[in-house]
Design an enzyme around this catalytic site. Structure first.
Site: not given
Length: 235
Positions: A65, A67, A78, A187
């Site tokens: 989801d 930031y 990102f 991740h």
């Protein structure tokens, strides 16, 4: 908050906007944006789709989801707007990019160049409350973005799916792995990057796959300086 996407993603996703789940999501978001601080700004929600049309997608980098800090999210996984401090996960992505291809990290987190080359920077959930990660999870966004992933998987032209972390890797059930390329690793978060993200070489592996498909590889080297082009922002 009438949804509209100004390219061929509209044809792919319009049936989703007519579903009951989206009507419920739409009403939820109207209330959230009226009474809460929500990211990204409303006109940025579909920016990943705006910047990377369906027929141009070569690569998907799937996030979770947006930031949830002020001025960070602008609709791409990102990526953050120019002038915003590079978040830790993206710092680690830059470290792996340098180790993989030798490109030194830049001092911004604006990934427009990747998106404009066919890298769909898609989050599974497209909105979030200020300071509350995953606060809009389970409200309906996943159905919409799952439909997008499945549509790409069915496309005659194959796609490279980059799945970082367990949440992204769970989407593999939507992907035809016989016709598409899937790259998986932990991740890039500081909590997991040392468990196999570093050294996974996603950028060179992606370009090798694209060349094998007869596609132009991605130029992953980002510009040192960027500015926002308002004509690129969905209205």
């Amino acid at each position: 908050m009438k949804p509209f996407i100004h390219n061929d993603w509209w044809d792919v996703l319009e049936p989703e906007f007519n579903q009951a789940y989206y009507a419920s999501l739409h009403n939820f978001l109207l209330t959230e944006y009226e009474h809460r601080t929500v990211y990204p700004e409303m006109h940025h929600i579909f920016e990943a789709f705006e910047w990377t049309p369906f027929h141009e997608v070569k690569v998907v980098i799937l996030g979770q989801d947006p930031y949830h800090g002020p001025h960070q999210a602008h609709g791409l996984s990102f990526s953050v707007l120019p002038g915003v401090k590079v978040p830790p996960s993206l710092q680690n992505i830059y470290k792996e990019l340098q180790a993989d291809l030798g490109y030194a990290p830049v001092n911004h987190g604006y990934l427009e160049k990747w998106a404009k080359q066919g890298v769909l920077l898609l989050n599974s959930v497209l909105t979030v409350r200020d300071g509350q990660a995953f606060s809009h999870r389970g409200k309906g966004w996943e159905k919409l973005t799952d439909a997008a992933i499945a549509a790409l998987s069915r496309r005659p032209e194959p796609v490279v799916f980059i799945l970082w972390g367990k949440a992204a890797q769970a989407k593999i059930e939507l992907i035809n792995t016989q016709t598409n390329i899937v790259l998986q690793s932990p991740h890039p978060s500081p909590f997991s990057a040392n468990r196999g993200f570093f050294g996974s070489k996603p950028f060179s592996k992606t370009n090798e796959a694209l060349k094998a498909m007869g596609e132009t590889p991605i130029d992953w080297q980002l510009p040192q300086h960027v500015a926002i082009d308002d004509t690129n922002i969905a209205n």
